[in-house]
Write a protein that holds these residues in place. Structure first.
Motif, PDB file in Angstrom:
ATOM      1  N   TYR A 217       1.525 -15.636  -3.896  1.00 27.71           N
ATOM      2  CA  TYR A 217       2.916 -15.247  -4.187  1.00 27.71           C
ATOM      3  C   TYR A 217       3.208 -15.403  -5.677  1.00 27.71           C
ATOM      4  CZ  TYR A 217       3.517 -15.522   0.905  1.00 27.71           C
ATOM      5  OH  TYR A 217       3.396 -15.344   2.256  1.00 27.71           O
ATOM      6  N   GLU A 220       1.530 -12.542  -7.482  1.00 28.16           N
ATOM      7  CA  GLU A 220       2.351 -11.326  -7.364  1.00 28.16           C
ATOM      8  C   GLU A 220       3.474 -11.320  -8.396  1.00 28.16           C
ATOM      9  OE1 GLU A 220       2.708  -9.237  -3.182  1.00 28.16           O
ATOM     10  OE2 GLU A 220       3.431 -11.292  -3.067  1.00 28.16           O
ATOM     11  N   THR A 229       0.575  -4.456 -10.035  1.00 28.29           N
ATOM     12  CA  THR A 229       0.608  -5.015  -8.685  1.00 28.29           C
ATOM     13  C   THR A 229      -0.741  -5.652  -8.367  1.00 28.29           C
ATOM     14  OG1 THR A 229      -0.176  -3.001  -7.590  1.00 28.29           O
ATOM     15  CG2 THR A 229       2.217  -3.214  -7.926  1.00 28.29           C
ATOM     16  N   LEU A 230      -0.748  -6.479  -7.343  1.00 29.76           N
ATOM     17  CA  LEU A 230      -1.984  -7.111  -6.883  1.00 29.76           C
ATOM     18  C   LEU A 230      -2.871  -6.108  -6.151  1.00 29.76           C
ATOM     19  CD1 LEU A 230      -3.566  -9.759  -6.664  1.00 29.76           C
ATOM     20  CD2 LEU A 230      -2.201 -10.338  -4.646  1.00 29.76           C
ATOM     21  N   LYS A 254      -2.548  -8.377   0.812  1.00 28.13           N
ATOM     22  CA  LYS A 254      -1.754  -7.710  -0.224  1.00 28.13           C
ATOM     23  C   LYS A 254      -2.504  -6.537  -0.864  1.00 28.13           C
ATOM     24  CE  LYS A 254       1.867 -10.467  -0.106  1.00 28.13           C
ATOM     25  NZ  LYS A 254       3.244  -9.981   0.185  1.00 28.13           N
TER      26      LYS A 254
END
Length: 450
Positions: A217, A220, A229-230, A254
């Motif tokens: 998290y 991210e 973005t991941l 993710k």
């Protein structure tokens, strides 16, 4: 750089007193370099000698654990509890059972824990403890007997509003259960004196996953701050324990490609990326397998490289999740040469000072564990809250709270990093984390007097 004479005065004072405690001095030096200028600029901090007081533990408890194993033989282990700073709440930090445990390691971990806990925004002080007992290869009965003997000594120094230990290396749900049972029998109290408990007796959903999930998290949030973005990123993970495996699991969910896992004997490489089912199997098996990574290889997932580390593998993001000082200067340079642009610590102080300098000097994103791996203690704080209310929240509610806390930690670090950024506008997350946590602790110390 900090005011040299002031920095030298404080560090020399500590290094003279504790010259053999290299892990503790390493952790202190890293923080001092960032906070001494803040200290020098604040007369109230200087008047109360905040830095020196913050660097020294409020209390160090040493005790011997003499116990009789299941064969009737007496064994003797050393144990400690470092209650470092309780100005923001009860001392909070894990217990570690490992033959390498010593006072220096526990003081460094307790010192780091104060900053980590401050960043969460929850009312927790910092502490750490453990023993040189090695549970590897021991029977369940021997582990239970040791835990009970350990708690017979520790119980007089902890309490739901005093000091609330949790698990750490080699102290998982089984050990916490044995420790909690002995505390309850001795004190005739059912209270939230430990976190990481079983769900049947006051534990919390998401606690097992929290450190690894929280790391992702935070990653991210860093990606978002860098307009990316991941998803699609190639990720190198070290470690094969609870933090590493849950970080790998969440990263895959993710959309990232996780290509390595490792342990002290080597690393497992999967060029196409591990599947979520691979990681789920490893999570189930890692506590009972003698080498879960070679077992994964035998199932057709990846190639095992003995006596090697994963830092030479091409990647976008590196997540060191094993142990302190596992990633050195040459490893940092290898990561840069292979395209790594972000390093976020899942373990406590896994990057050596020289490795940190390589990352920061190169201008890539580097995030210290006190910020990026704070998810575990954040969820412990939520478990404490549930225990106080005699309640148990649902997993999705706690996962949302964990995401919110990690985003708020990122925001605190980013704000301080931007405030202290130089002409190159480099976002130094280490400096941001150290200063943001220091301000919170120092203000509380000043408010409470000397």
């Amino acid at each position: 750089m900090p005011n040299e004479s002031n920095f030298d005065e404080i560090y020399d004072f500590l290094s003279t007193k504790f010259e053999s405690e290299k892990e503790y001095l390493q952790a202190v030096r890293e923080v001092l370099e960032d906070i001494v200028p803040i200290y020098n600029a604040n007369e109230a901090y200087k008047q109360a000698d905040i830095v020196r007081r913050l660097c020294l533990p409020e209390r160090v408890i040493y005790f011997t654990v003499s116990w009789v194993n299941s064969e009737g033989t007496v064994e003797v282990n050393q144990a400690w509890r470092v209650q470092h700073n309780g100005v923001m709440g009860p001392y909070k930090g894990g217990l570690r059972f490992h033959p390498t445990v010593n006072l220096s390691v526990l003081k460094f971990l307790a010192f780091e824990q104060c900053f980590k806990n401050a960043l969460t925004g929850l009312p927790m002080g910092g502490g750490k403890g453990g023993s040189d007992f090695n549970p590897k290869g021991r029977s369940d009965r021997d582990i239970m007997l040791f835990c009970q003997a350990f708690m017979r000594e520790l119980q007089r120094h902890i309490g739901a509003n005093t000091d609330i230990p949790a698990g750490d290396i080699n102290v998982g749900a089984r050990e916490i259960g044995y420790l909690y049972g002995e505390y309850r029998r001795l004190n005739n109290k059912f209270e939230g004196v430990l976190t990481g408990k079983g769900l049947e007796f006051g534990g919390s959903y998401v606690r097992t996953e929290a450190t690894g999930f929280g790391l992702i998290y935070f990653t991210e949030a860093v990606c978002d701050a860098n307009d990316t973005t991941l998803e699609g990123k190639r990720v190198v993970v070290s470690g094969a324990g609870n933090v590493a495996l849950h970080a790998a699991k969440k990263a895959i969910q993710k959309g990232a490609t996780v290509v390595t896992l490792s342990n002290s004997r080597g690393f497992l490489f999967c060029d196409e990326g591990f599947s979520e089912s691979d990681i789920a199997w490893a999570i189930d098996a890692h506590t009972t397998s003698s080498n879960v990574l070679t077992d994964l290889e035998s199932k057709g997932s990846g190639v095992w490289f003995s006596d090697k580390t994963p830092w030479h593998v091409k990647c976008d993001i590196a997540l060191p999740c094993a142990t302190q000082n596992e990633l050195h200067e040459k490893d940092a340079k290898a990561l840069l040469e292979n395209g790594c642009s972000m390093v976020l610590e899942g373990a406590n102080m896994p990057c050596s000072n020289n490795a940190q300098e390589v990352f920061i000097d190169s201008g890539i994103t580097y995030v210290p564990g006190k910020a990026s791996n704070a998810g575990g203690v954040a969820l412990s704080g939520l478990e404490m809250s549930q225990n106080a209310q005699f309640s148990q929240h649902e997993a999705d509610v706690l996962d949302n709270e964990l995401q919110s806390i990690m985003k708020s930690i990122h925001a605190r670090c980013l704000e301080e990093a931007k405030r202290s950024a130089g002409k190159d506008n480099y976002i130094n997350y280490m400096k941001g984390a150290n200063i943001a946590a220091f301000r919170r602790i120092a203000d509380a110390m000043v408010a409470q007097g000397v």
